[in-house]
Design a protein around this motif. Structure first.
Motif, PDB file in Angstrom:
ATOM      1  N   ALA A  26      -1.628   5.514   4.436  1.00 18.54           N
ATOM      2  CA  ALA A  26      -0.232   4.706   3.734  1.00 18.54           C
ATOM      3  C   ALA A  26      -0.961   3.038   3.036  1.00 18.54           C
ATOM      4  O   ALA A  26      -2.341   3.309   3.653  1.00 18.54           O
ATOM      5  CB  ALA A  26       0.422   4.082   5.241  1.00 18.54           C
ATOM      6  N   LYS A  27      -0.867   2.732   2.148  1.00 21.66           N
ATOM      7  CA  LYS A  27      -0.958   2.086   1.328  1.00 21.66           C
ATOM      8  C   LYS A  27      -0.627   0.762   2.290  1.00 21.66           C
ATOM      9  O   LYS A  27       0.651   0.829   2.535  1.00 21.66           O
ATOM     10  CB  LYS A  27       0.134   2.063  -0.142  1.00 21.66           C
ATOM     11  N   ALA A  28      -1.456  -0.032   1.808  1.00 21.41           N
ATOM     12  CA  ALA A  28      -1.521  -2.081   2.324  1.00 21.41           C
ATOM     13  C   ALA A  28      -0.176  -2.262   1.624  1.00 21.41           C
ATOM     14  O   ALA A  28       0.690  -1.876   0.526  1.00 21.41           O
ATOM     15  CB  ALA A  28      -2.490  -2.635   1.773  1.00 21.41           C
ATOM     16  N   LEU A  29       0.260  -2.912   2.366  1.00 25.60           N
ATOM     17  CA  LEU A  29       1.802  -3.882   1.658  1.00 25.60           C
ATOM     18  C   LEU A  29       1.118  -4.825   2.124  1.00 25.60           C
ATOM     19  O   LEU A  29       0.692  -5.734   2.346  1.00 25.60           O
ATOM     20  CB  LEU A  29       3.172  -3.397   3.015  1.00 25.60           C
ATOM     21  N   ASN A  30       2.145  -5.734   0.936  1.00 27.29           N
ATOM     22  CA  ASN A  30       1.803  -7.196   0.999  1.00 27.29           C
ATOM     23  C   ASN A  30       2.467  -8.181   1.567  1.00 27.29           C
ATOM     24  O   ASN A  30       3.416  -7.037   2.943  1.00 27.29           O
ATOM     25  CB  ASN A  30       2.632  -8.066  -0.687  1.00 27.29           C
ATOM     26  N   PRO A  31       2.316  -8.874   2.249  1.00 26.91           N
ATOM     27  CA  PRO A  31       2.779  -9.631   3.291  1.00 26.91           C
ATOM     28  C   PRO A  31       4.514  -9.814   3.775  1.00 26.91           C
ATOM     29  O   PRO A  31       5.230  -9.647   4.390  1.00 26.91           O
ATOM     30  CB  PRO A  31       2.431 -11.085   3.600  1.00 26.91           C
ATOM     31  N   TYR A  32       5.233 -10.387   2.682  1.00 31.58           N
ATOM     32  CA  TYR A  32       6.865  -9.785   2.428  1.00 31.58           C
ATOM     33  C   TYR A  32       7.068  -8.865   2.280  1.00 31.58           C
ATOM     34  O   TYR A  32       7.882  -8.732   3.729  1.00 31.58           O
ATOM     35  CB  TYR A  32       7.154 -10.526   1.323  1.00 31.58           C
TER      36      TYR A  32
END
Length: 334
Positions: free
Chosen positions: A296-302
């Motif tokens: 899985a790709k990293a998501l931004n905090p929001y």
């Protein structure tokens, strides 16, 4: 290192190339300590020896001013000796207001992640030994002291790794867990320490899970999933010879329980799940979602918080979820 010690020419035959040295903040060298590395000053034409390894350091303010001292330099081949010195003295460095908080945050994360990596990859899965246990306890105590200072979570967030490794993930989760618990009213400091230790150790059981299962790019089979679900219990087995108290063991064992009762290993629900495990569950999920993983790709905090709210309904204590949003927002992470 006497305050009247004069720089002396560097021994002949030692490289004068800048790439063979790295700069350090003078304030990380503590008076009255010693290190097994040489300190150099950069001057026109190269580097000059300021203090030999094994000398007692005494960097006086007047001397620093007289020398216009903005950086010391250390040979690259002595980097390990300097990092060992920092590890021994990191507590004092972290509480030194003369060192910019950004530099203290960088040093905390650099040294702590090194300790975590050694703990997870060097000693395990043969079991947690006394030396490693003591090092992890010291790491948690440093984290507690440092995170009690205003603005440190904001500064630390710049250095938290988003490339997923079990040891960096565990350090990130420890930082977030302590920060969340510190924001709650009436949480005893001993609970903060015990929960921080649990957070540092929460995934140590994964050292007994095969890499081809942990890092599998596609969906896990049912059999593989059952293996992964054993990691909280395996963690307690690894730590069996260490004197963990019930707060730490509960934090480790129950961090995959869900608010709606559909978690593991016990199927506990609601406030029946220990508070520290409920906090850890949130921090664990948030850091995993914001990290680059094989599958899985990293998501931004929001986006990560949105996924936790909308796609993981029933997993988390709703009031503690709001507290996580508050803590991250207060630290200007979201």
């Amino acid at each position: 290192m006497s305050p009247v010690h004069k720089p002396t020419p560097k021994p002949s035959g030692v490289s004068q190339r800048g790439e063979d040295y790295f700069p350090i903040q003078p304030n990380t060298i503590l008076p009255g300590t010693e290190g097994m590395f040489d300190l150099y000053l950069q001057r026109a034409g190269g580097f000059v020896l300021y203090a030999r390894k094994g000398e007692i350091f005494s960097v006086e303010p007047k001397l620093k001013q007289a020398l216009d001292l903005t950086a010391f330099y250390i040979r690259v081949d002595q980097r390990f000796d300097y990092e060992s010195y920092l590890a021994r003295n990191l507590g004092a460095v972290l509480l030194n207001p003369d060192i910019p908080v950004e530099e203290r945050s960088r040093l905390f994360y650099q040294i702590s992640s090194g300790i975590m990596k050694q703990s997870f990859t060097g000693k395990l899965p043969r079991g947690l030994d006394e030396k490693t246990y003591q090092e992890l306890q010291t790491l948690v105590k440093r984290g507690l002291a440092f995170l009690s200072k205003p603005g440190t979570l904001t500064s630390l967030s710049e250095f938290l790794s988003h490339k997923y490794h079990t040891y960096t993930h565990s350090l990130n989760v420890m930082v977030l867990t302590i920060a969340m618990l510190q924001s709650l009213p009436d949480v005893d400091r001993s609970i903060l320490f015990d929960a921080g230790l649990g957070a540092a150790l929460h995934d140590i059981g994964k050292t007994e899970i095969p890499d081809n299962v942990l890092n599998k790019a596609g969906p896990l089979t049912q059999a593989e999933w059952e293996i992964v679900r054993t990691h909280p219990v395996r963690a307690l087995g690894i730590c069996a010879t260490m004197p963990l108290n019930h707060v730490t063991t509960n934090t480790i064992l129950f961090h995959h329980e869900r608010w709606d009762g559909k978690g593991y290993p016990g199927g506990m629900s609601g406030e029946g799940i220990p508070l520290t495990a409920r906090v850890l569950a949130l921090c664990d999920a948030y850091d995993a979602l914001t990290s680059e993983r094989p599958y899985a790709k990293a998501l931004n905090p929001y986006k990560a918080l949105a996924v936790m709210r909308e796609e993981m309904q029933g997993a988390f204590d709703p009031q503690l979820y709001k507290r996580l949003v508050f803590v991250l927002g207060n630290a200007r992470i979201v």
